[in-house]
Write a protein that holds these residues in place. Sequence first.
Motif, short mmCIF file in Angstrom:
data_model
loop_
_atom_site.label_atom_id
_atom_site.label_comp_id
_atom_site.label_asym_id
_atom_site.label_seq_id
_atom_site.Cartn_x
_atom_site.Cartn_y
_atom_site.Cartn_z
N ASN A 129 -77.62 68.61 70.25
CA ASN A 129 -77.02 69.24 69.71
C ASN A 129 -77.50 68.89 67.73
O ASN A 129 -78.25 67.83 67.53
N SER A 130 -77.36 70.04 67.04
CA SER A 130 -77.88 70.01 65.62
C SER A 130 -77.43 68.48 64.82
O SER A 130 -76.45 68.74 65.09
N THR A 131 -78.00 68.16 64.12
CA THR A 131 -77.50 66.58 63.32
C THR A 131 -78.22 66.99 61.70
O THR A 131 -77.32 66.51 61.19
N PHE A 187 -77.06 58.36 60.14
CA PHE A 187 -76.52 59.16 60.72
C PHE A 187 -77.44 59.52 62.55
O PHE A 187 -76.65 59.38 63.37
N ALA A 188 -78.43 59.69 62.71
CA ALA A 188 -79.44 59.36 63.67
C ALA A 188 -79.31 58.66 64.62
O ALA A 188 -78.71 58.78 65.94
N ASN A 210 -85.30 61.74 72.08
CA ASN A 210 -86.73 62.89 71.63
C ASN A 210 -85.72 63.23 69.84
O ASN A 210 -85.30 63.31 70.00
N LEU A 211 -87.09 62.79 69.16
CA LEU A 211 -86.60 62.84 67.13
C LEU A 211 -87.42 63.71 67.26
O LEU A 211 -88.77 63.75 66.57
N PRO A 212 -86.49 65.37 67.06
CA PRO A 212 -87.33 66.61 66.61
C PRO A 212 -87.97 66.63 65.78
O PRO A 212 -87.41 66.27 64.77
N ARG A 232 -86.32 50.59 64.58
CA ARG A 232 -86.23 49.59 64.06
C ARG A 232 -84.86 49.08 63.76
O ARG A 232 -84.08 47.48 63.83
N HIS A 233 -84.32 50.25 63.43
CA HIS A 233 -82.50 50.08 63.32
C HIS A 233 -82.01 50.48 64.76
O HIS A 233 -80.34 50.38 65.00
N LEU A 234 -82.41 50.69 65.39
CA LEU A 234 -81.52 51.27 67.27
C LEU A 234 -81.19 50.37 68.12
O LEU A 234 -81.92 49.44 68.75
#
Length: 303
Positions: A129-131, A187-188, A210-212, A232-234
Amino acid sequence: MMDATKYAPGYYPVPAGYDSWVKKDHIEKAPAWCSVDLRDGNQALIVPMSLEEKLEFFRMLVKIGFKEIEVGFPAASDTEYEFLRTLIEKNMIPEDVTVQVLTQCRDHIIRKTFEAVKGAPRAVIHFYNSTSTLQRKVVFKKDMQGIIDIAVAGAKLVRELTEADQSGTNFRYEYSPESFSGTEMDFAVDICHQVMETLGATKENPVILNLPNTVEMCTPNTYADQIEYFIRHLPNRDAAIISVHPHNDRGTGVACAELSMLAGADRVEGTLFGNGERTGNLDIVTVALNMFTQGVDPMLDFS
């Protein structure tokens, strides 16, 4: 003269200190490749491929060496639904190849997708979904929590349907925050982490995140910084496979893929020669042959 004053950057650069990738001078090993020719590439055609053409293309991708192949959006097209069912019912999927199917985070579309993939030996369920700030405002008319709710509800249903499946399919999960390039990085990270938690991701059973670069808003170095910041933040990084899906709006899709791999991406989605919807996708042929010239085996055979 065109008026440039009505435009402004629409991306989110990260703070200083997230560019350790610049110290690397080459890619050391091939990523996990995923061909999206049969979905993104097909969307670029004036006349979409027929069933027979899709089957021929699938066989060629297998011969080249792709181990993950996105076969389409089966809930959106009768041809794509029939194509997937043909691959499954005629046992055309090799033992070392996984098919990937795309679905929006919408209940009836997810259910139709599972109907299409039933009985496949291995499948990646790729939901999205779009973010981005723009699409939150214009398309969904929701705040951040509203967008998280859509993603988490989709993840819950996907997990529920995979756990209820009795056909023996080996399922894997992939989530895309569509328009990642126009999304606030924190937010991502947050929405992807909540999806991971919902899916029960572990080091042994990681989720593909997946980071488009859905709309290529920034230069490749900024995209690489975003990838490094995200990684690094995940939380629970070991439970995720970081994938990138560059587009080519600025004409720098290849550079975005290469620099994002230096920044830590594990997996790359793209098409042969960059054929893809709108401005085109990443050109896997160029990236793979660039690696070859540096003495790195891309694990794909274009002979």
